[in-house]
Design an enzyme around this catalytic site. Sequence first.
Site, PDB file in Angstrom:
ATOM      1  N   LEU A  68       1.018  -1.103  -0.037  1.00  0.00           N
ATOM      2  CA  LEU A  68       0.199   0.047   0.060  1.00  0.00           C
ATOM      3  C   LEU A  68       0.940   1.315  -0.076  1.00  0.00           C
ATOM      4  O   LEU A  68       1.784   1.011   0.557  1.00  0.00           O
ATOM      5  CB  LEU A  68      -0.861   0.068   1.230  1.00  0.00           C
ATOM      6  CG  LEU A  68      -1.993  -0.986   1.353  1.00  0.00           C
ATOM      7  CD1 LEU A  68      -2.788  -0.997   2.639  1.00  0.00           C
ATOM      8  CD2 LEU A  68      -3.073  -1.131   0.154  1.00  0.00           C
ATOM      9  N   ASP A  69       0.468   2.256  -0.664  1.00  0.00           N
ATOM     10  CA  ASP A  69       1.085   3.582  -0.444  1.00  0.00           C
ATOM     11  C   ASP A  69       1.229   3.866   1.021  1.00  0.00           C
ATOM     12  O   ASP A  69       0.579   3.522   1.865  1.00  0.00           O
ATOM     13  CB  ASP A  69       0.277   4.790  -1.142  1.00  0.00           C
ATOM     14  CG  ASP A  69       0.372   4.555  -2.634  1.00  0.00           C
ATOM     15  OD1 ASP A  69       1.005   3.624  -3.386  1.00  0.00           O
ATOM     16  OD2 ASP A  69      -0.615   5.341  -3.338  1.00  0.00           O
ATOM     17  N   MET A  70       2.549   4.643   1.274  1.00  0.00           N
ATOM     18  CA  MET A  70       2.712   4.991   2.579  1.00  0.00           C
ATOM     19  C   MET A  70       1.462   5.595   3.013  1.00  0.00           C
ATOM     20  O   MET A  70       1.188   5.390   4.519  1.00  0.00           O
ATOM     21  CB  MET A  70       4.066   6.202   2.717  1.00  0.00           C
ATOM     22  CG  MET A  70       4.362   6.241   3.948  1.00  0.00           C
ATOM     23  SD  MET A  70       5.649   7.799   4.067  1.00  0.00           S
ATOM     24  CE  MET A  70       5.018   9.030   3.313  1.00  0.00           C
ATOM     25  N   THR A  72      -1.581   5.437   2.513  1.00  0.00           N
ATOM     26  CA  THR A  72      -2.943   4.649   2.546  1.00  0.00           C
ATOM     27  C   THR A  72      -2.805   3.724   3.802  1.00  0.00           C
ATOM     28  O   THR A  72      -1.762   3.246   4.093  1.00  0.00           O
ATOM     29  CB  THR A  72      -3.092   3.932   1.242  1.00  0.00           C
ATOM     30  OG1 THR A  72      -2.860   4.594  -0.149  1.00  0.00           O
ATOM     31  CG2 THR A  72      -4.333   3.047   1.139  1.00  0.00           C
ATOM     32  N   ARG A 171      -5.765   6.693  -7.064  1.00  0.00           N
ATOM     33  CA  ARG A 171      -5.569   8.140  -6.899  1.00  0.00           C
ATOM     34  C   ARG A 171      -5.909   8.861  -8.072  1.00  0.00           C
ATOM     35  O   ARG A 171      -6.323  10.028  -8.425  1.00  0.00           O
ATOM     36  CB  ARG A 171      -4.152   8.394  -6.102  1.00  0.00           C
ATOM     37  CG  ARG A 171      -4.120   7.764  -4.752  1.00  0.00           C
ATOM     38  CD  ARG A 171      -2.916   7.637  -4.225  1.00  0.00           C
ATOM     39  NE  ARG A 171      -2.057   9.173  -3.884  1.00  0.00           N
ATOM     40  CZ  ARG A 171      -1.190   9.087  -3.297  1.00  0.00           C
ATOM     41  NH1 ARG A 171      -0.244   8.049  -3.315  1.00  0.00           N
ATOM     42  NH2 ARG A 171      -0.479  10.379  -3.078  1.00  0.00           N
TER      43      ARG A 171
END
Length: 225
Positions: A68-70, A72, A171
């Site tokens: 996951l993105d940092m 998120t 996003r």
Amino acid sequence: MLSAPPPPVAYTPPPDTGLDLVYADGALLVVNKPAGLLSVPGRGEDKLDSLVERAKKDFPDALIVHRLDMDTSGLLVLARGAEMHRQLSILFQSRKVHKRYEAVAAGHIVPAAGKIDQPLVLDWPNRPRHIVDHATGKPSLTRYRVLGYDAGHDTSRVELEPITGRTHQLRVHLQYLGHPILGDTLYAPPERRDQAPRLLLHARELAFRHPITFEEMHFETKAPF
């Protein structure tokens, strides 16, 4: 047109209060990752703290399967050992893991349900941003469903189902529609970026068949916003 992103800030991960462990057995872990924590270590000693490194304190054989993105939050699967990593990676690559996210996005999304089928590619001069590019982009598909509209804040709460798994897919797809996610430092204009203290994107649900027992597994965590 996107505004320039804010200057980089020092990595300040949330305090390590122990894993938010949703499920564990001898084959795999399911963990609820907090926003602001890297999934894997980044470059440099100041970016060693990450979800997988924290997991290894209790489960030394833990290996990351997806990320996951940092910014998120939400559900992440980790394998226990190399063989489970191989089997779980195959599940993700063959799109046999069903994922749903929840986000709060700018504006009133109309229609209330649909799909975003737009190819994505890294915007190399402006990396790590990604963009829609019909010439060189990779096929990318997101299904969405609006859960509610807040007229006072002019925001839509939306459920997102990524059919493909491109970097920053949700996003960029919402930004492409003109409805960037609140708190998004890369894709939202300043007034929407500053409308939330974090990226309002949460990996809410995961479902897949257990690689050993073949049991249908389903996990869900409530969005913390």
